[in-house]
Each structure stands twice: as structure tokens, then as C-alpha cells.
Scaffold this motif. Sequence first.
Motif, PDB file in Angstrom:
ATOM      1  N   HIS A 147      17.356  -2.910  94.784  1.00 49.04           N
ATOM      2  CA  HIS A 147      17.280  -4.515  95.316  1.00 49.04           C
ATOM      3  C   HIS A 147      18.381  -5.295  94.929  1.00 49.04           C
ATOM      4  N   TYR A 155      11.622  -7.422  99.965  1.00 51.78           N
ATOM      5  CA  TYR A 155      12.859  -6.513 100.096  1.00 51.78           C
ATOM      6  C   TYR A 155      12.812  -6.287 101.595  1.00 51.78           C
ATOM      7  N   LEU A 214      15.909 -11.113  99.413  1.00 52.45           N
ATOM      8  CA  LEU A 214      16.669 -10.040  98.652  1.00 52.45           C
ATOM      9  C   LEU A 214      16.600 -10.382  97.023  1.00 52.45           C
ATOM     10  N   GLU A 238       8.159  -5.707  97.373  1.00 51.34           N
ATOM     11  CA  GLU A 238       8.339  -4.939  98.181  1.00 51.34           C
ATOM     12  C   GLU A 238       8.424  -5.588  99.653  1.00 51.34           C
ATOM     13  N   ALA A 249      13.172 -10.351  95.748  1.00 50.71           N
ATOM     14  CA  ALA A 249      13.056  -8.992  95.770  1.00 50.71           C
ATOM     15  C   ALA A 249      13.311  -8.228  94.574  1.00 50.71           C
ATOM     16  N   ALA A 250      14.635  -8.665  93.996  1.00 52.08           N
ATOM     17  CA  ALA A 250      15.173  -8.108  92.842  1.00 52.08           C
ATOM     18  C   ALA A 250      14.641  -8.650  91.464  1.00 52.08           C
TER      19      ALA A 250
END
Length: 207
Positions: free
Chosen positions: A140, A109, A128, A106, A131-132
Motif C-alpha cells: 500500500h 486501497y 492510498l 482494504e 490505506a497505507a
Amino acid sequence: YVLADVDEGLYQGEIKEAYEVAKSEFESVLKVQADFPAGQVMRGQYYQKKRDFEKAEKAYLEAIRQDPYLPQPYFNLANLYYQNGNLEASKKQFEKVIELDPNSGETYYSLGLLYAEIKDLESSEKNLKKAAEITGDPNHYYNWALTLQNLDRPKEAESAYKKALQINPDSERILYALAILFLQQEQKQKAQNVVIKLLQLNPQNQD
């Protein structure tokens, strides 16, 4: 916290008095917890919801003073600074969270969205992507794909969209974005196949 979400102006007479008593009691409980970092985080969250940003910041900083290795107050402080438009201070706090907790998806992100806001798309993409990969959240992957698309990296964007669809195959938002990507690449048959899927999901949407 429910009390923090209440519009005090809605109450009158005895109801307002009861609300003030409940509010006072709740704030007393928060004070009792003030000797512990988690208690200071709770206080900060309460005051942040009340939009008393000065008290919220003070509580988060006190939590950090009590336990500088606890990621949560740094994360909350980053969001507080972001909420107040202090993006540079927000970025520093998010980076501190990652230093303490390298697997905080998080945080990556949030940092990725912040970088996108200041138009640093390369840094946004890196965060990003991280995060994904950590969270597996289709949203995400979606935002990562959008950033790749904006960086003119269509093949990677397509791959990210497809990973998002593996997790949430019926997301109209992701399907629509993928169709647009195909159209931009003049891959009309692929775009048409995605549009057919969209119409199957939502026959009322003819756009």
C-alpha cells in the motif's frame, strides 16, 4: 469455494455424476443459509466465482436488504461491479463501505486503485495514503509512493518508499522504484547506494 473453482468440462461419466451431486448438496446448504446476511454473502461469493454475475449481484443485494449496516456485501458488490467494468457503481459501493467502516484499509486501497484507473490521481493519492496508514502494508505504501511520484511530489514519494522499506527492507520492487526516483531527481549517489543494495539481494540481476 472449491466447487466454484472447478472446470465442469473436465469431468466425465461417474466422476461427473458425483460432482453434480456434490454441487447440488452444496447449493442446498447455501439455500438453507439464505435467511441470514452472511449466508447471502456466501451465495454471492459462490456465484461470483462461477461467473454467474446476475445471481451474485442478487445475493449481495439481498444481504444488504437483510442488514443494511453490514459492510461486507457492499464491498463484494463493489468488486463485482469493478469486475464487470462498471467503475462508477463500484465507486459508490466502496464509498458506502467506508461510510459504514471508516477503518477499512482494504476499501481505501481498492478505491485508490479505482481512482488511478480513471486518472483521478489526486483522489487516488488520498485513498492510498489512508490505506497505507491504516494497514501498514508495504504494498500500500508502494502504490501510494508511485502515485505521489506521478503527481510530481518526489520528497513525499521518497518518504513513502522508505516507510515501505522499513516494513519490508528486502523488497526488490520497492528498492528499484526508489532508485528510479533518485535517478529522476539526479541524485546519483543515492541511486547508486540503492542499486548496491539490490545487487546484494540479487547478484544475478545486472539490469
